[in-house]
Design a protein around this motif. Structure first.
Motif, short mmCIF file in Angstrom:
data_model
loop_
_atom_site.label_atom_id
_atom_site.label_comp_id
_atom_site.label_asym_id
_atom_site.label_seq_id
_atom_site.Cartn_x
_atom_site.Cartn_y
_atom_site.Cartn_z
N GLN A 14 -10.25 -0.06 18.80
CA GLN A 14 -9.04 0.12 18.02
C GLN A 14 -9.35 -0.07 16.53
O GLN A 14 -10.17 -0.89 16.18
CB GLN A 14 -7.98 -0.90 18.44
N GLN A 15 -8.66 0.67 15.67
CA GLN A 15 -8.84 0.50 14.23
C GLN A 15 -7.59 -0.03 13.57
O GLN A 15 -7.35 0.18 12.41
CB GLN A 15 -9.21 1.84 13.59
N SER A 16 -6.78 -0.74 14.32
CA SER A 16 -5.58 -1.29 13.70
C SER A 16 -5.96 -2.40 12.74
O SER A 16 -6.97 -3.06 12.90
CB SER A 16 -4.61 -1.80 14.77
N VAL A 17 -5.14 -2.60 11.75
CA VAL A 17 -5.41 -3.58 10.71
C VAL A 17 -4.56 -4.82 10.95
O VAL A 17 -3.36 -4.72 11.17
CB VAL A 17 -5.07 -2.99 9.32
N THR A 18 -5.19 -5.96 10.93
CA THR A 18 -4.48 -7.23 11.03
C THR A 18 -4.91 -8.11 9.88
O THR A 18 -5.94 -7.86 9.24
CB THR A 18 -4.78 -7.95 12.36
N LEU A 19 -4.16 -9.15 9.61
CA LEU A 19 -4.53 -10.06 8.53
C LEU A 19 -5.85 -10.76 8.81
O LEU A 19 -6.56 -11.13 7.89
CB LEU A 19 -3.42 -11.09 8.30
N ALA A 20 -6.23 -10.90 10.08
CA ALA A 20 -7.48 -11.58 10.42
C ALA A 20 -8.71 -10.80 10.00
O ALA A 20 -9.76 -11.38 9.75
CB ALA A 20 -7.52 -11.85 11.92
N ILE A 49 -5.23 3.04 4.20
CA ILE A 49 -3.79 3.20 3.98
C ILE A 49 -3.02 2.13 4.74
O ILE A 49 -2.09 1.51 4.21
CB ILE A 49 -3.34 4.62 4.38
N ASP A 50 -3.41 1.88 6.01
CA ASP A 50 -2.77 0.82 6.78
C ASP A 50 -2.94 -0.53 6.10
O ASP A 50 -2.03 -1.36 6.10
CB ASP A 50 -3.35 0.75 8.20
N HIS A 51 -4.10 -0.76 5.53
CA HIS A 51 -4.39 -2.01 4.83
C HIS A 51 -3.42 -2.20 3.66
O HIS A 51 -2.84 -3.27 3.49
CB HIS A 51 -5.83 -2.00 4.35
N GLY A 56 2.12 -4.65 1.67
CA GLY A 56 3.28 -4.20 0.90
C GLY A 56 2.93 -3.33 -0.30
O GLY A 56 3.66 -3.35 -1.30
N MET A 57 1.84 -2.58 -0.21
CA MET A 57 1.40 -1.75 -1.32
C MET A 57 1.12 -0.33 -0.83
O MET A 57 1.27 -0.03 0.35
CB MET A 57 0.15 -2.36 -1.96
N VAL A 58 0.71 0.53 -1.75
CA VAL A 58 0.30 1.90 -1.43
C VAL A 58 -1.06 2.17 -2.07
O VAL A 58 -1.45 1.50 -3.03
CB VAL A 58 1.33 2.94 -1.93
N PRO A 59 -1.80 3.17 -1.55
CA PRO A 59 -3.08 3.53 -2.20
C PRO A 59 -2.85 3.96 -3.65
O PRO A 59 -1.83 4.55 -3.99
CB PRO A 59 -3.59 4.70 -1.36
N ASN A 84 -21.68 -1.12 -6.21
CA ASN A 84 -22.30 0.20 -6.23
C ASN A 84 -22.37 0.93 -4.91
O ASN A 84 -22.34 2.14 -4.86
CB ASN A 84 -23.71 0.12 -6.81
N GLY A 85 -22.47 0.23 -3.80
CA GLY A 85 -22.64 0.91 -2.53
C GLY A 85 -21.35 1.33 -1.86
O GLY A 85 -21.35 1.78 -0.73
N VAL A 86 -20.25 1.21 -2.56
CA VAL A 86 -18.95 1.42 -1.95
C VAL A 86 -18.18 2.48 -2.70
O VAL A 86 -18.24 2.57 -3.92
CB VAL A 86 -18.16 0.08 -1.97
N GLY A 87 -17.43 3.28 -1.94
CA GLY A 87 -16.44 4.17 -2.54
C GLY A 87 -15.08 3.52 -2.39
O GLY A 87 -14.89 2.64 -1.54
N TYR A 88 -14.14 3.91 -3.20
CA TYR A 88 -12.81 3.34 -3.16
C TYR A 88 -11.80 4.46 -2.94
O TYR A 88 -11.61 5.30 -3.82
CB TYR A 88 -12.51 2.60 -4.48
N TRP A 89 -11.20 4.49 -1.74
CA TRP A 89 -10.22 5.53 -1.44
C TRP A 89 -9.05 5.47 -2.41
O TRP A 89 -8.63 4.39 -2.83
CB TRP A 89 -9.68 5.36 -0.02
N THR A 90 -8.52 6.62 -2.75
CA THR A 90 -7.30 6.74 -3.56
C THR A 90 -6.25 7.46 -2.72
O THR A 90 -6.51 7.82 -1.57
CB THR A 90 -7.57 7.56 -4.84
N SER A 91 -5.11 7.75 -3.30
CA SER A 91 -4.08 8.49 -2.57
C SER A 91 -4.21 10.00 -2.78
O SER A 91 -3.38 10.76 -2.27
CB SER A 91 -2.68 8.02 -2.99
N ALA A 92 -5.25 10.46 -3.47
CA ALA A 92 -5.40 11.89 -3.73
C ALA A 92 -5.86 12.63 -2.47
O ALA A 92 -6.76 12.19 -1.77
CB ALA A 92 -6.39 12.14 -4.86
#
Length: 165
Positions: A14-20, A49-51, A56-59, A84-92
């Motif tokens: 599962q890829q659901s997001v929890t606070l844990a 996006i789920d995160h 309580g936020m949006v991308p 450097n090794g990471v990309g950061y998703w946006t809402s585009a």
């Protein structure tokens, strides 16, 4: 017995997001908006996006002035240990086969200005199902398939700061 194994496999994948399972997080304000950067990881855009929704936020949408992308980029490179090794998703997201069909999904506004990394956008002009992230390592925006799950990416979220009276 087989059904227990199948159930265990399903639950484990599962890829659901929890606070844990939240990654390390940075919060910072810029011009009346709070930004929230989840630390490094390999997260799909759907997870990202789920995160944002979970907190309580949006991308992020870089539609609030030309300096916003630069401010967030500079914050990340000075505050995250290994950005450097990471990309950061946006809402585009690219909504049609037209080359100018990029919109900020959270606002519905067209992307007005692009900060593409060298060699980007890398997909065919008529390709859809493509989303945008930004890369510190490549010093600009890159595109990738929205449903791709094996990309080293996390998310920048945003929300307006509530003004107290």
């Amino acid at each position: 017995m087989l059904w227990l194994l199948l159930l265990a496999f399903f639950v484990a994948n599962q890829q659901s997001v929890t606070l844990a399972d939240q990654p390390k997080i940075l919060r910072f304000p810029i011009n009346g908006t709070e930004y929230y950067v989840a630390g490094s990881g390999y997260y799909s855009r759907d997870w990202a996006i789920d995160h944002c929704r979970l907190v309580g936020m949006v991308p992020v949408s870089f539609n609030k002035g030309e300096d916003l992308y630069t401010e967030i980029y500079n914050y990340i490179i000075t505050q995250i240990e290994y950005p450097n090794g990471v990309g950061y998703w946006t809402s585009a997201i690219k909504t049609s086969s037209s080359s100018d069909s990029w919109i900020w999904e959270t606002t519905g506004e067209k992307v007005a200005k692009f900060y593409w990394a060298e060699g980007e956008p890398s997909f065919a002009e008529d390709e859809v199902g493509v989303c945008m992230m930004f890369s510190v390592q490549r010093q600009g925006w890159v595109n990738d398939y929205c449903k791709r799950t094996n990309v080293g990416a996390t998310i920048v979220c945003e929300k307006e700061i509530e003004q107290s009276e």
